[in-house]
Design an enzyme around this catalytic site. Structure first.
Site, PDB file in Angstrom:
ATOM      1  N   THR A  43       0.831  -1.213   0.000  1.00 36.36           N
ATOM      2  CA  THR A  43       0.000   0.000   0.000  1.00 36.36           C
ATOM      3  C   THR A  43       0.866   1.265   0.000  1.00 36.36           C
ATOM      4  O   THR A  43       0.684   2.152  -0.832  1.00 36.36           O
ATOM      5  CB  THR A  43      -0.912  -0.002   1.247  1.00 36.36           C
ATOM      6  N   ALA A  49      12.749  -3.944  -3.558  1.00 37.58           N
ATOM      7  CA  ALA A  49      12.602  -5.338  -3.108  1.00 37.58           C
ATOM      8  C   ALA A  49      11.131  -5.620  -2.857  1.00 37.58           C
ATOM      9  O   ALA A  49      10.445  -4.816  -2.224  1.00 37.58           O
ATOM     10  CB  ALA A  49      13.396  -5.574  -1.822  1.00 37.58           C
ATOM     11  N   LYS A  98       5.957   2.274  12.239  1.00 35.70           N
ATOM     12  CA  LYS A  98       5.866   2.726  13.639  1.00 35.70           C
ATOM     13  C   LYS A  98       6.133   1.601  14.633  1.00 35.70           C
ATOM     14  O   LYS A  98       6.716   1.824  15.690  1.00 35.70           O
ATOM     15  CB  LYS A  98       4.506   3.382  13.904  1.00 35.70           C
ATOM     16  N   ILE A 141      -0.264  14.121   8.198  1.00 36.85           N
ATOM     17  CA  ILE A 141      -0.038  15.307   9.041  1.00 36.85           C
ATOM     18  C   ILE A 141       1.451  15.398   9.363  1.00 36.85           C
ATOM     19  O   ILE A 141       2.011  14.455   9.924  1.00 36.85           O
ATOM     20  CB  ILE A 141      -0.823  15.203  10.377  1.00 36.85           C
ATOM     21  N   GLY A 148      -7.603  -0.264   2.550  1.00 35.04           N
ATOM     22  CA  GLY A 148      -6.150  -0.222   2.782  1.00 35.04           C
ATOM     23  C   GLY A 148      -5.766   0.588   4.012  1.00 35.04           C
ATOM     24  O   GLY A 148      -4.617   0.997   4.146  1.00 35.04           O
ATOM     25  N   LYS A 154       2.458   4.864  17.784  1.00 33.85           N
ATOM     26  CA  LYS A 154       2.584   6.259  17.323  1.00 33.85           C
ATOM     27  C   LYS A 154       2.728   7.210  18.507  1.00 33.85           C
ATOM     28  O   LYS A 154       3.511   8.170  18.455  1.00 33.85           O
ATOM     29  CB  LYS A 154       1.360   6.629  16.488  1.00 33.85           C
TER      30      LYS A 154
END
Ligand code: HSE
Length: 453
Positions: A31, A61, A123, A154, A205, A223
């Protein structure tokens, strides 16, 4: 002689050949990777102008080479060997967008060991292994940039590191998982059930490969760990975060919260206290007239309270292919401009405040102080008094009491909004309530967040 400063700037095309193309090797073309490929190709000239040199994808890759060939066409060499990209002599920057924390750690550490900068949207990798990865990067003098890892579209890492650089940050709070906000919005606004809303988020997604990370609050906690590190200059303390998702949230509490003038959102909160930092992800009640209550679908929003700027708020897409690519490419542009920058700039706890902030601990759950919502099932409407008396005896300040308007066959429910009270005191009060004959079932508690300066 006077020289016009603008005229004296060298045009880009006459710069020395030493300012050469930034050569990118990308690991993963799912994605985020496919979005990065598309946006890099589509906006090539603008990106090069902003970066001061061109940015070229020189190798990719992929696990599924046939699928990858369908995305990148003939132009970019493909390999099934991610380590080949991580260590390739013709690669300046490795973009890791494959996800996961096992092999991804090895690829990123290998890239750093080979003197390459790293851009990642991973993350989980940074929240879990960031301390080791950032230390290795600092040692080698390379950058590990990760804007795409937090609230994708953001530029919140940049806002904390640069825009708010003058400030002492007091707290950061927000909706930092697109999937769960999408699910909560679909359930509330369109009456979809949980499974159907999650299936839609996956089809679009938004969700992680393992959606448990989204719905159990783990992705938001990853996060939040990165936000807290940037806000407070502390090391990454994911293991100490309190994490609660939306799977235990009941529709009845969503309705009761609305009756009291609140909306339930999955919030990440990192707040500096004298004795430590609160680091927690939980479904919480937000006043319905607050901007945060109106963040819908897969959108994210982050509020920052700082001493000089005051309250600031940032809003944008929290998930999605090109939305994440936007942040990944912004990091590439930064690397292109700042090649040779002090790597510690991207690693807050290795910076100038290291000693003070390394000592900051994460507060235990019992010490966290907020207002709360309680829903107490009782046998009869007349038993409100018993509930409030019990809370008063336990030193829980009661701000508002009501009976649930909507209790569809569940029996009467007493709704209570408390004033600020530490979790340890509230836990004792809930324990006392639960033991009373008037209480007909499990007491539900949720935090209330005013999100005010
Ligand atoms: N699964 C993540 C989310 C993707 O829904 O927020 C963006 O980090």
């Amino acid at each position: 002689m006077y020289r016009d400063p603008v005229e004296s700037l060298e045009p880009l095309h006459s710069r020395p050949a030493a300012i050469r193309t930034l050569r990118v090797g990308m690991i993963g073309i799912g994605t985020v990777g496919s979005g990065t490929f598309r946006v890099l190709a589509r906006n090539r000239a603008d990106i090069a102008a902003r970066a001061g040199r061109s940015i070229e994808l020189v190798i990719v890759a992929a696990r599924n080479l046939q699928r990858a060939a369908g995305i990148v066409g003939e132009g970019v060499p493909l390999t099934a060997d991610a380590m080949h990209v991580a260590t390739h002599p013709d690669v300046d920057v490795v973009v890791e967008v494959a996800g996961g924390t096992g092999p991804a750690r090895d690829w990123v550490l290998a890239a750093i060991a080979h003197g390459k900068h790293v851009v990642t949207a991973n993350k989980a990798l940074l929240a879990v292994h960031g301390t080791e990865i950032f230390a290795a990067a600092r040692e080698k003098g390379v950058v590990v940039a990760y804007e795409g890892a937090v609230a994708v579209s953001i530029p919140i890492i940049k806002a904390l590191r640069e825009g708010l650089a003058a400030n002492r940050i007091e707290w950061v709070a927000g909706i930092i998982n697109g999937t769960t906000n999408f699910i909560l919005s679909k359930m509330r606004d369109e009456g979809l059930d949980f499974a159907a809303a999650l299936a839609q988020a996956q089809a679009l997604g938004y969700a992680e490969a393992d959606p448990t990370f989204d719905i159990e609050g783990i992705d938001a906690a990853h996060k939040l760990t990165l936000l807290a590190a940037n806000a407070f200059g502390m090391p990454l303390r994911f293991a100490d975060a309190q994490v609660e998702g939306i799977t235990a949230l009941q529709g009845l509490d969503v309705a009761c919260a609305e009756q009291l003038g609140y909306r339930i959102k999955l919030l990440g909160v990192a707040r500096r206290q004298a004795s430590g930092v609160e680091l927690r992800v939980q479904p919480a009640l937000v006043p319905v007239d607050h901007l945060m209550a109106h963040v819908k679908g897969s959108m994210n929003a982050v509020m920052v309270k700082s001493d000089a700027a005051g309250l600031t708020m940032y809003y944008g897409a929290g998930a999605g292919s090109e939305q994440t690519a936007s942040a990944v490419i912004a990091d590439l542009v930064d690397v292109a401009r700042l090649d040779g920058v002090d790597a510690a700039q991207y690693v807050p706890h290795l910076g100038v405040h290291a000693h003070a902030m390394n000592a900051l601990s994460v507060l235990p759950r019992a010490a966290v102080d907020t207002s709360h919502y309680l829903r107490v099932p009782v046998h009869a409407v007349g038993q409100i008094q018993a509930v409030t008396a019990c809370l008063a005896a336990q030193k829980v300040p009661v701000r508002q009491v009501a009976l649930a308007a909507e209790c569809s066959g569940t029996g009467p429910q007493v709704l209570v909004l408390t004033g600020p009270v530490v979790q340890g005191t509230l836990d004792l009060a809930v324990h006392a309530l639960q033991a009373r004959n008037e209480v007909a079932g499990p007491v539900v508690t949720l935090r209330v967040e005013a999100l005010e300066g």
